[in-house]
Write an enzyme that holds these catalytic residues in place. Structure first.
Site, PDB file in Angstrom:
ATOM      1  N   LYS A   1      43.090  54.988  44.371  1.00  0.00           N
ATOM      2  CA  LYS A   1      42.246  54.238  44.031  1.00  0.00           C
ATOM      3  C   LYS A   1      42.957  52.879  43.240  1.00  0.00           C
ATOM      4  CE  LYS A   1      36.992  52.956  43.398  1.00  0.00           C
ATOM      5  NZ  LYS A   1      37.595  51.236  42.352  1.00  0.00           N
TER       6      LYS A   1
ATOM      7  N   SER B   1      31.412  47.922  48.356  1.00  0.00           N
ATOM      8  CA  SER B   1      31.559  49.168  48.060  1.00  0.00           C
ATOM      9  C   SER B   1      31.744  50.036  47.928  1.00  0.00           C
ATOM     10  CB  SER B   1      31.359  47.904  46.460  1.00  0.00           C
ATOM     11  OG  SER B   1      29.618  48.435  46.324  1.00  0.00           O
TER      12      SER B   1
END
Length: 776
Positions: free
Chosen positions: A124, A92
DNA sequence: CACCCTCGAGTTCA
DNA sequence: CTCGAGGGTG
């Protein structure tokens, strides 16, 4: 040893720090356990960390990342999907929450790199991470992130997603490559999907009723369970990719297919790819695009920090101009060689960072659903939530409107719910996160009796959804609400008569009777009555009376008195003196007695009589007495007043204690008439430069208050409407204008600024045209 | 019978 | 400011 029940951090920053620390511990332990078969902590400690993290996330939902271990563990358990091991760990990203932190990270990374760094900037996407494994150009598997090492096999559904090719374009593909990307639902498609769910719900209900399935409420509930409104695009995408279509049929299959068809993919990286033929991430995107994979059109590169800040700033302003939801910006080092040099921690690469915008939607816990009783007796359920910071402020409550909305939203007490601010202002519960239920949640049941006075609740008339408390005269909530309403800007606009004062005047002030049992005595208040009033201080959050730490007695406050000053004592004044608040209140009440007639009409809280109807009635009849004396047809003759409002007025004046209000106010000196008005039916003073024109004011108009702008429109003979429609002639918009401005643009209504507005109301539309003939 | 509009409610911030 | 509900009007 950290215990879940220990004192939680007080600030968001502390919470973030602790949640990062816990996440590292948990992920580290889990990786060791799964990845290296090594147990580095005992189960009890591990559980302790998890519980503590869960507690933190309940209190500070914004610290819960999409990849929080509290989510992935729950999701992985009980999954019906086969596990797939990623060839390369699916990491992540570390997060930063401010531009300062971002600049700091850039500087740190720059110095670690030891040479000039080119930054790669991309959006994002708020979606679902996916890994696509291609062998010799053929899709062999698609998997969710899972715990980063092992994900869920969603190949069957993924193959159906627009943008996921089963075979890569071109030739000469490597034997193995893992492409990483984000599956999402475009905002527009999400809205359509929810519209479809709503149509399916209606079909279920209509079908059930047609078959004689009876009980509409039960049908509504079942429809809401089968076709819930999706709380947000990410949840809808996640569920869409992980559904089992082969087990569905009929309407569920239809819904499932539509959900799958709305999914899209954008790729943003590579996992395993032994020897890429290019030297930078941006060039990787070029190769992926040649292979027929969808890459984001909005990525940029920059050689300096200013470019990074500009990108972050630009999309902060233009979040909603992109087809998908974004929750931040990802900054990556472009040079692939540097990726290897910088390496990664156990859970995130050191060559990339996610900058998160302040969330506009957060998850929080629905602690309870309680009802409030408004001034009209309407009973409204609202959500009580764990405090959550959303779009810049902390929210604890949000209205749920009525029982049907509660059912339609499908929320249960105890649910994790999605919260947002509609129009960036009004808190709104969108719906539950069904995946996070643990079975302890319970449904809301509308109370049968008034929570404030105990009266039996009932709909005002057959078929109404709203239920009301019938105890109009004595229900404390209703009396308090009406008194507060009298002081509000739309009514008599009495400074010092707000929520707190209204409560102090109407709640039983220990130990005596409340000074006001109804609003009838409002203008008879005296200093002698006000000074002794004591109110019980209640906790802002719980509503419980605050207790003194030492005595255990409820804490009281006396808002209308103060101790004498030393100077006053010298003059021989010993007892308590009236506070400034008490003096202001009486002064303002005195001033209110001569306010416009329509304000008194609004202040009486007659159903359906708001400022607009009140103005029309006041102008036509000229006095309360004339309105009271009028019969139904005379009332209904007034423009904007029909049979229902007329009935409402007649019913209101038929009640003894209502007439008593008017009589006592007048006796106390309230002037409830328009001086010099010639009597009922007098021709409305027509004319004025705005005659026949409808104007809407929105935003901050320099030189006018909100009311002042409306007054100016009316004074000029125009109509001051509250919403924009195609009948609107002008929209005067200042800074801060919201949806009304957008609607005006939509409808092609002429928009003017504050300066033009001033000309319009003073000299009329012709002057405006003479000044700027090309405007509009 | 469509629209359009107002009412009423909850909520937060400057 | 936004929403649902429901009244008024053409």
């Amino acid at each position: 040893m950290t215990d879940a029940d220990d004192q939680l951090p007080q600030t968001l920053d502390e919470a973030r720090a602790e949640s990062t620390r816990l996440t590292d511990l948990i992920v580290g332990a889990r990786d060791a356990y799964y990845g290296r078969d090594a147990e580095i902590v005992d189960d009890q400690t591990y559980d302790g960390w998890m519980r503590r993290l869960e507690a933190l996330e309940r209190t500070f939902p914004e610290v819960q990342g999409q990849d929080s271990p509290t989510l992935s563990v729950g999701a992985a358990q009980g999954s019906m999907f086969a596990p797939v091991e990623h060839a390369e760990r699916m990491l992540s990203l570390d997060n930063v929450f401010s531009t300062d932190e971002l600049a700091e990270w850039c500087a740190k990374t720059q110095s670690a790199a030891g040479r000039a760094v080119r930054w790669l900037l991309e959006l994002k996407i708020d979606g679902l991470a996916i890994s696509l494994r291609y062998e010799h150009g053929v899709l062999v598997s698609a998997a969710t992130r899972g715990d980063g090492r092992v994900g869920e096999d969603v190949t069957v559904n993924a193959a159906q997603v627009t943008g996921i090719p089963s075979r890569l374009a071109g030739s000469g593909h490597p034997p193995l490559v893992e492409v990483r990307g984000e599956v999402y639902i475009p905002v527009a498609a999400f809205d359509e999907l929810n519209a479809l769910q709503a149509r399916l719900r209606e079909r279920v209900i209509a079908g059930g009723l047609a078959r004689g399935g009876g009980d509409e409420e039960k049908l509504t509930r079942s429809a809401a369970r089968r076709f819930p409104a999706f709380a947000n695009p990410r949840n809808a995408a996640s569920g869409g990719l992980r559904q089992q279509l082969d087990k569905k049929n009929g309407m569920e299959l239809e819904a499932g297919k539509a959900r799958l068809a709305s999914l899209r993919l954008l790729v943003h990286g590579i996992g395993a790819w032994p020897s890429p033929p290019v030297a930078s991430q941006s060039e990787v995107y070029g190769v992926l695009a040649e292979w027929g994979l969808p890459t984001s059109p909005s990525f940029r590169t920059s050689d300096d920090i200013d470019g990074v800040s500009a990108f972050v700033g630009y999309y902060g302003e233009h979040r909603h101009d992109v087809e998908h939801e974004i929750d931040g910006v990802v900054v990556k080092v472009d040079d692939l060689a540097l990726h290897d040099e910088l390496g990664a921690t156990s859970r995130a690469p050191r060559w990339a960072i996610a900058y998160k915008y302040p969330p506009e939607q957060v998850n929080t816990t629905l602690l309870d659903i309680v009802v409030s009783v408004g001034r009209t007796g309407r009973v409204t359920p609202f959500a009580v939530m764990a405090p959550a910071r959303v779009a810049g402020s902390v929210v604890r409550q949000a209205t749920l409107h009525n029982q049907e909305v509660v059912v339609a939203k499908g929320v249960l007490i105890g649910d994790t719910v999605v919260l947002r601010k509609a129009g960036d202002v009004i808190p709104e519960v969108l719906g539950p996160v069904v995946e996070l239920r643990d079975g302890t949640e319970r449904a809301f049941v509308m109370p049968t009796h008034c929570p404030e006075c105990g009266a039996l609740l009932a709909p005002a008339k057959e078929g109404d959804i709203d239920v009301r408390c019938p105890n109009t005269r004595a229900c404390p909530a209703q009396v308090r609400g009406r008194v507060e309403h009298i002081g509000s800007r739309g009514a008599l606009d009495i400074e010092a008569l707000g929520e707190v004062t209204a409560a102090a005047l109407t709640q039983p002030s220990v130990p005596a009777e409340p000074p006001l049992r109804t609003e009838a005595g409002l203008f008879e208040l005296t200093l002698d009555e006000l000074v002794p009033i004591e109110v019980v201080v209640r906790d802002a959050e719980t509503g419980e009376p605050k207790l003194d730490d030492e005595t255990g007695e409820p804490v009281k406050r006396a808002p209308f008195r103060r101790n004498p000053t030393t100077a006053e004592k010298k003059e021989g004044l010993t007892g308590p003196q009236p506070s400034a608040q008490a003096l202001t209140l009486l002064e303002e009440l005195e001033k209110a007695k001569t306010k416009e007639l329509w304000r008194f009409l609004v202040a009486l809280s007659i159903r359906h009589v708001g400022p607009v109807a009140a103005r029309a009635l006041a102008q036509w009849f000229g006095s309360i007495a004339a309105i009271r004396a009028a019969v139904r047809d005379e009332l209904a003759a007034v423009e904007g007043v029909g049979g229902i409002i007329a009935d409402s007025l007649i019913e209101w004046f038929a009640v003894d204690w209502h007439r008593e209000i008017v009589e006592r106010w007048e006796r106390a000196g309230a002037r409830m008439e328009i001086p010099g008005h010639p009597g009922p039916g007098a021709a409305v003073a027509a004319g004025g430069v705005l005659e026949g024109l409808t104007v809407v004011a929105t935003g901050t108009l320099e030189g006018y208050t909100r009311e002042g702008a409306q007054e100016a429109i009316i004074a000029a003979g125009g109509k001051a409407a509250s919403s924009v429609s195609k009948k609107t002639d002008f929209v005067a918009a200042g800074p801060g204008a919201g949806s009304k401005l957008a609607k005006a643009e939509d409808l092609g209504v002429r928009i003017i600024d504050a300066a033009q507005f001033k000309i319009l109301v003073e000299q009329g539309p012709a002057a405006l045209d003479a000044l700027a003939p090309d405007a509009g």
